[in-house]
Design an enzyme around this catalytic site. Sequence first.
Site, mmCIF file in Angstrom:
data_model
loop_
_atom_site.group_PDB
_atom_site.id
_atom_site.type_symbol
_atom_site.label_atom_id
_atom_site.label_comp_id
_atom_site.label_asym_id
_atom_site.label_seq_id
_atom_site.Cartn_x
_atom_site.Cartn_y
_atom_site.Cartn_z
ATOM 1 N N ARG A 90 0.874 -1.214 0.053
ATOM 2 C CA ARG A 90 0.470 0.375 -0.259
ATOM 3 C C ARG A 90 0.488 0.591 0.034
ATOM 4 N NH1 ARG A 90 -3.309 -3.528 2.768
ATOM 5 N NH2 ARG A 90 -4.605 -4.156 2.213
ATOM 6 N N ASP A 150 -10.585 -4.075 7.678
ATOM 7 C CA ASP A 150 -9.867 -4.748 7.787
ATOM 8 C C ASP A 150 -10.683 -5.521 8.737
ATOM 9 O OD1 ASP A 150 -7.012 -4.135 7.925
ATOM 10 O OD2 ASP A 150 -8.523 -2.250 7.267
ATOM 11 N N ARG A 153 -13.345 -7.912 7.067
ATOM 12 C CA ARG A 153 -13.152 -8.978 5.910
ATOM 13 C C ARG A 153 -13.116 -9.359 7.571
ATOM 14 N NH1 ARG A 153 -9.169 -5.536 2.489
ATOM 15 N NH2 ARG A 153 -10.126 -5.478 0.393
ATOM 16 N N HIS A 177 -4.556 0.332 8.658
ATOM 17 C CA HIS A 177 -4.932 0.003 7.415
ATOM 18 C C HIS A 177 -3.802 -0.847 6.798
ATOM 19 C CE1 HIS A 177 -7.039 -2.058 4.270
ATOM 20 N NE2 HIS A 177 -6.709 -0.570 3.143
HETATM 21 N N1 LIG Z 1 -8.271 2.199 2.125
HETATM 22 C C1 LIG Z 1 -8.927 1.201 1.564
HETATM 23 O O1 LIG Z 1 -9.159 0.467 2.542
HETATM 24 C C2 LIG Z 1 -8.649 1.471 0.014
HETATM 25 C C3 LIG Z 1 -9.174 -0.103 -0.293
HETATM 26 C C4 LIG Z 1 -9.523 0.162 -1.646
HETATM 27 C C5 LIG Z 1 -8.676 1.006 -1.945
HETATM 28 N N2 LIG Z 1 -8.204 1.728 -2.300
HETATM 29 C C6 LIG Z 1 -7.131 2.950 -2.792
HETATM 30 O O2 LIG Z 1 -7.952 3.723 -3.583
HETATM 31 C C7 LIG Z 1 -7.230 4.493 -3.837
HETATM 32 C C8 LIG Z 1 -7.766 4.355 -6.073
HETATM 33 O O3 LIG Z 1 -8.335 2.936 -6.395
HETATM 34 P P1 LIG Z 1 -8.945 2.521 -7.811
HETATM 35 O O4 LIG Z 1 -8.717 1.304 -7.467
HETATM 36 O O5 LIG Z 1 -9.857 3.314 -7.493
HETATM 37 O O6 LIG Z 1 -7.900 3.219 -8.438
HETATM 38 P P2 LIG Z 1 -8.018 3.752 -9.793
HETATM 39 O O7 LIG Z 1 -6.584 3.570 -10.883
HETATM 40 O O8 LIG Z 1 -8.629 2.894 -10.804
HETATM 41 O O9 LIG Z 1 -8.414 5.479 -9.698
HETATM 42 C C9 LIG Z 1 -8.057 6.466 -9.918
HETATM 43 C C10 LIG Z 1 -8.321 7.653 -10.118
HETATM 44 O O10 LIG Z 1 -7.854 9.179 -9.500
HETATM 45 C C11 LIG Z 1 -7.870 9.563 -11.072
HETATM 46 N N3 LIG Z 1 -6.881 10.796 -10.252
HETATM 47 C C12 LIG Z 1 -5.252 10.315 -10.145
HETATM 48 N N4 LIG Z 1 -5.391 11.705 -9.812
HETATM 49 C C13 LIG Z 1 -5.667 12.556 -10.025
HETATM 50 C C14 LIG Z 1 -5.833 13.587 -9.233
HETATM 51 N N5 LIG Z 1 -5.066 14.184 -9.051
HETATM 52 N N6 LIG Z 1 -7.325 14.488 -9.524
HETATM 53 C C15 LIG Z 1 -8.358 13.264 -9.352
HETATM 54 N N7 LIG Z 1 -8.560 12.269 -10.190
HETATM 55 C C16 LIG Z 1 -6.807 12.230 -10.049
HETATM 56 C C17 LIG Z 1 -7.532 8.951 -11.821
HETATM 57 O O11 LIG Z 1 -8.188 9.644 -13.215
HETATM 58 C C18 LIG Z 1 -8.193 7.739 -11.128
HETATM 59 O O12 LIG Z 1 -9.995 7.244 -12.559
HETATM 60 C C19 LIG Z 1 -6.003 4.098 -4.227
HETATM 61 O O13 LIG Z 1 -4.841 4.522 -3.922
HETATM 62 C C20 LIG Z 1 -6.392 1.965 -3.705
HETATM 63 O O14 LIG Z 1 -5.114 1.817 -3.215
HETATM 64 C C21 LIG Z 1 -8.097 2.238 -0.875
#
Ligand SMILES: NC(=O)c1ccc[n+]([C@@H]2O[C@H](COP(=O)([O-])OP(=O)(O)OC[C@H]3O[C@@H](n4cnc5c(N)ncnc54)[C@H](O)[C@@H]3O)[C@@H](O)[C@H]2O)c1
Length: 311
Positions: A90, A150, A153, A177
Site C-alpha cells: 500500500r 479490515d 473482512r 490499515h
Molecule cells: N483504504 C482502503 O481500504 C482502500 C481500498 C481499496 C482501494 N484503496 C485505494 O484507493 C485508491 C484508488 O483506487 P482505484 O482502484 O479506484 O484506482 P483507479 O486507478 O481505478 O482510479 C484512480 C482514479 O484517480 C484519478 N486521479 C489520479 N490523480 C488524480 C488527481 N490529482 N485528481 C483527481 N483524480 C485523480 C485517476 O484518473 C483515476 O480515475 C488507491 O490508492 C487504492 O490503493 C484504498
Amino acid sequence: LLLHRTSISIIGCGHVGTACAYALLQNHLSRELILIDESEDRAKGEALDLRHAVPLGMPVKISVGTYKDAAASAIVILTAGPQEKFSGSRFNHMESNVSIVRECAAKLMAEGFNGVLLLVTNPVDVLTFIAQKESGLPVGQVIGTGTLIDSERLRSMIGTRLKVDARSVQITVIGEHGDSSVAVWNTAQVAGIPLELYPGAKSLPSREELLKAVHEAGPEVAHLKGNTCYAIASCVTRICEAILRDERSVLVVSTLLTGQYGLRDVCLSTPCVIGASGVETVLELHLDEAEHKALHHSAGLLQDAIAQLKK
Ligand SMILES: NC(=O)c1ccc[n+]([C@@H]2O[C@H](COP(=O)([O-])OP(=O)(O)OC[C@H]3O[C@@H](n4cnc5c(N)ncnc54)[C@H](O)[C@@H]3O)[C@@H](O)[C@H]2O)c1
C-alpha cells in the site's frame, strides 16, 4: 431534513470512487453527488452512467464538478490515485499520492471547505495525517477509512466459517490499515456470546491465521480481479451515513491520535464516535500486553513513513 441539504463530492472516479458513488446513490444518502477526476471524460462518463440509474433508483442529482462545488459539500471523499498492483505494498505510490492529497487539500481549502474530508487513497493512514496537516481542518473533520474494512473482512470470515450472519459477529481491528493491523480479541463476540464460547468456534483457524488472512485479503482480491472496490465502498457509505445522520455511531476509523494508547502525531484506527462534525470522540480499547506492543509497532511503521516524507 439534513439529508436533503447535503451534497457529497468524490475526487477520483476509478474503481473505488465509482463504487462509492453507486453505493451512496443506492442508499440515498444525499441529494447530490459531485464527481471530479483528473480525466474529465472519465468523470463525465461515470456521471452519465450513474444518472441513467436514477429513474429506477433514487432521486439524486449527479454532476461533474469543480473544487468550488466540492468545497460546498458536507463530505469530500478522496479516492484519487492508482490502486497498488496485487503484489505491491500500500506504500507503493506513497510519494505521488501524497502530492495528490496535498494538491486536493490545498484546492479545497482555497475554496473555503469546512466539511468532512474522508480519505480512502492508500497508504490511507499516512495520507490522513498529511491531509489533516495540509488542510488545517479541525482534527475530527479529517478521517481515514482505516481498519473499518479490515474489521469487516474479519467479521465476514468468522461469520462465513460459523455459518452465522456476519452482522451478528463483532470484532475490532485497529492500527494501520495494512500488514501491521491488530485484532483486539477481547472485542470478539457473536450476538453477545464471547467468540470462543460460540458453537463451532473451536473449528475456527487460529487467531494468527485469521489476522494473516485479513492482512492478505486486499491483495488476494486484487490478484483475482485486479482491484478491490465493493467492501471499501460499503465502509465509505457507512461512515457518510453516520456523519449525515449525525448518528454518534461508534466506527473504527483512522484519526489523529493525541495521546491515546500513549501515541501522538500519527493517524491510525481506533473506535471513534462519529457524528455531523466527523470524529467527535476518540475511544481507547482495553488491550493486552501483546496487542499494546503490536499497536505501538504499527504506529512506529507509520511514523517512520511520515518521517521519510519530511526529508
Ligand atoms: N483504504 C482502503 O481500504 C482502500 C481500498 C481499496 C482501494 N484503496 C485505494 O484507493 C485508491 C484508488 O483506487 P482505484 O482502484 O479506484 O484506482 P483507479 O486507478 O481505478 O482510479 C484512480 C482514479 O484517480 C484519478 N486521479 C489520479 N490523480 C488524480 C488527481 N490529482 N485528481 C483527481 N483524480 C485523480 C485517476 O484518473 C483515476 O480515475 C488507491 O490508492 C487504492 O490503493 C484504498
